[in-house]
Design a protein around this motif. Sequence first.
Motif, PDB file in Angstrom:
ATOM      1  N   THR A  70       0.831  -1.203   0.000  1.00 10.30           N
ATOM      2  CA  THR A  70       0.000   0.000   0.000  1.00 10.30           C
ATOM      3  C   THR A  70       0.871   1.261   0.000  1.00 10.30           C
ATOM      4  OG1 THR A  70      -1.683  -1.233   1.202  1.00 10.30           O
ATOM      5  CG2 THR A  70      -1.920   1.158   1.162  1.00 10.30           C
ATOM      6  N   ASP A 124      -6.290  -2.248  -4.291  1.00  9.93           N
ATOM      7  CA  ASP A 124      -5.485  -2.831  -3.211  1.00  9.93           C
ATOM      8  C   ASP A 124      -6.270  -3.987  -2.588  1.00  9.93           C
ATOM      9  OD1 ASP A 124      -3.334  -3.105  -1.549  1.00  9.93           O
ATOM     10  OD2 ASP A 124      -3.679  -1.267  -0.407  1.00  9.93           O
ATOM     11  N   GLU A 125      -5.557  -4.970  -2.038  1.00  7.04           N
ATOM     12  CA  GLU A 125      -6.170  -6.173  -1.454  1.00  7.04           C
ATOM     13  C   GLU A 125      -7.037  -6.884  -2.494  1.00  7.04           C
ATOM     14  OE1 GLU A 125      -5.272  -7.228   1.398  1.00  7.04           O
ATOM     15  OE2 GLU A 125      -4.460  -5.474   2.420  1.00  7.04           O
TER      16      GLU A 125
HETATM   17 MG    MG Z   1      -1.805  -2.929   2.276  1.00  6.77          MG
END
Ligand code: MG
Length: 373
Positions: free
Chosen positions: A50, A159-160
């Motif tokens: 991130t 993200d993820e």
């Molecule tokens: Mg992350």
Amino acid sequence: MITDTNPFIYSRPLSPEDIINRDDETQKLLKNVVGGHFVRLYAPRKYGKTSLLQRALRDGEVHEGLVPILVDLYRVSSIADVTVRLERAYSRHLRGPIRGRVEEFLQRTGIGLSLGAFGISAKLQLDPRVDPLPALHALLDLPLRLEESGGQRAFIAFDEFQDVDKVPDLDGLLRSHIQYQGEVASYVFAGSEPGLMKQLFENKDRPLYGSAVPMRLQRLANEDIARYAIERFRQTERGIGEALNPLLSVGQGHPQRVMLLAHRLWEEVAKGETATLNHWDAAFAAALSELNAEFDAQWRGLDTSEQKTVRAIIAGDGSPYKGDVLRRLALTKDMVRKALPRLAATAEIEPVDGKHVVVDPLFAEWVERINSD
Ligand SMILES: [Mg+2]
Ligand SMILES: Nc1ncnc2c1ncn2[C@@H]1O[C@H](COP(=O)(O)OP(=O)(O)OP(=O)(O)O)[C@@H](O)[C@H]1O
């Protein structure tokens, strides 16, 4: 007023000014993004995915004129969740004239979308029966609208991303939109479970098969960590002294573990002082005790042959098949062979120079204590 604060953050993504050297990774990512290639960025938990995305998004905006959007898919479990996350992501990131034009477009769709406080998120909360799908289609098409309203390429980071697997057919839905957006948008899919990411991108039956350039985020280099740690101790009127070497050697370049150890060490050293090995010992003990409950849960999440295989890797210094170790642990080669891919799929272990290494060096220390008991 408190002014003497710990400069080592280990509990959240870092802002671009605070990260240890990820220049090459940022460049590589941006080169792909500017070239219109989609990227799949993967690494174990807490490797700085991130933080790197935030840096690349910022640089992409400042230096390349991209429109940066970061969508966090952590634990999404329905189409409604994804719709809300996308709407909020655009709401957070769009600024200036583009924001005005997009807001106007969203309102004209008449399905309740808005970058303001009363968008689809509020609508879904008030009436859970509202079908979020039309809104999701409109949001996924937004890069086309951005292009129409100013010719800027969108840089969209999911993200993820491994969590899309929890929503049936979501990867197919995504594909149906993004495959036509190569000219107007670049996508980065970041995720941590290597097994799940592989499933999504390397399985021929899956919609996103082969659709993104793989990029693996690696550990940090010791010289970069050293420079950063020395500098931050100095800026806060302390010296890291002889504690630097054990910190580097225990941390093994694992981004979050290195920062956690540096944080604990800094806590031990008073302003004006330089760290000694005694400070280091206290910091190391404090770090392990802070993590004890987490490691205990992690350990119990492994089945018996996985636990024994982890122990065998550590006792065998990277080679889990050593005869005396297997005997001592009552482990067979066959059990090891079956456990290794499972441990790799969840990033408990990773291959390094032909050996197996436990990804988290502090977890390895913790397990080592079981071994030596
Ligand atoms: Mg992350
Ligand atoms: N380049 C870096 N320099 C310094 N510290 C870093 C760096 N990358 C990661 N870290 C450390 O790791 C922690 C986690 O970073 P980040 O949240 O970006 O990782 P992540 O891979 O996205 O984690 P998660 O798996 O939880 O999503 C940060 O708080 C920081 O301590």
